[in-house]
Enzyme design. Sequence first.
Site, PDB file in Angstrom:
ATOM      1  CB  SER A 163      -0.874  -0.007   1.269  1.00  0.00           C
ATOM      2  OG  SER A 163      -1.484   1.240   1.504  1.00  0.00           O
ATOM      3  CE1 TYR A 176      -4.249  -2.070   4.720  1.00  0.00           C
ATOM      4  CE2 TYR A 176      -3.200   0.063   4.350  1.00  0.00           C
ATOM      5  CZ  TYR A 176      -3.803  -1.075   3.851  1.00  0.00           C
ATOM      6  OH  TYR A 176      -3.967  -1.239   2.496  1.00  0.00           O
TER       7      TYR A 176
END
Length: 275
Positions: A163, A176
């Site tokens: 990401s 995350y």
Amino acid sequence: MITSTEHQPRRFEGKVAFITGAARGQGRAEAIRLASEGADIIAVDICGEFESTFYDGSTAENLQETVAAVEALDRRIVATQADTRDFAALSAALNDGVAQLGRLDVVIANAGICAAGMSWEITPEQWKETIDVNLTGTFFAAKAAIPILLDQGTGGSIVMTSSVAGLKGLPFLAHYTASKHGIVGLCRTMANELGQFGIRVNTIHPHGVATGMQPGDMMALIEKYPSLGPIFMGSLPDPISEPEDIAAAVAWLASDEARHVTGIQLPLDLGVLTR
């Protein structure tokens, strides 16, 4: 947005791709894109809910929709409900797929979850679930696949979904972000180890993608802490990517066109990292 598959090259003719998180979103788009270019697919998805997320989990019906989409392209697919955190179940699903389809060439470790919160307010349970799904699940997918690739002796490509949060300290996403940074380290080490066998390992780094899996609690935090909002802004006019945009990049990275590319972090970030 890239939607048409009618004139795609057949870069994966005779090849088999293993994709986790394949029931919907990026995983489904990747399955369809590679199938449109000739690949047969081994698809895995948990088809269930997670404790720490605020969006609906995937379903068995979602996975069957992926199956139907791949079969509509006249390609074979072996789809299994399995949790990537369960190494035995994940390995069994992969081995069954290889037994039916004959080989393995591409691994796309895509399965992941996301939720938002201030770092010190993330519960131990939320932390563990995110790390286990995103990082350990990615490791397990690679660990299950690598012995098969080594036994074949014909090389291969592993693409891990990280990401923008794997390259930048995005606020509200500490668990995350930690998991996605971890994927980068895993990729770099495996790229060094596996290059001698002709196996390439790379990461992709999307920003927002229209998968329906965005954390619903994010906007409230941005409104509460508006000075942090600009960190998420990109330089391109599109506010969000489509799953097909990500699948197009993955198809290139997994193909022989990228045969000299390994250990890289490919941003698909709408220009977020340029700021």
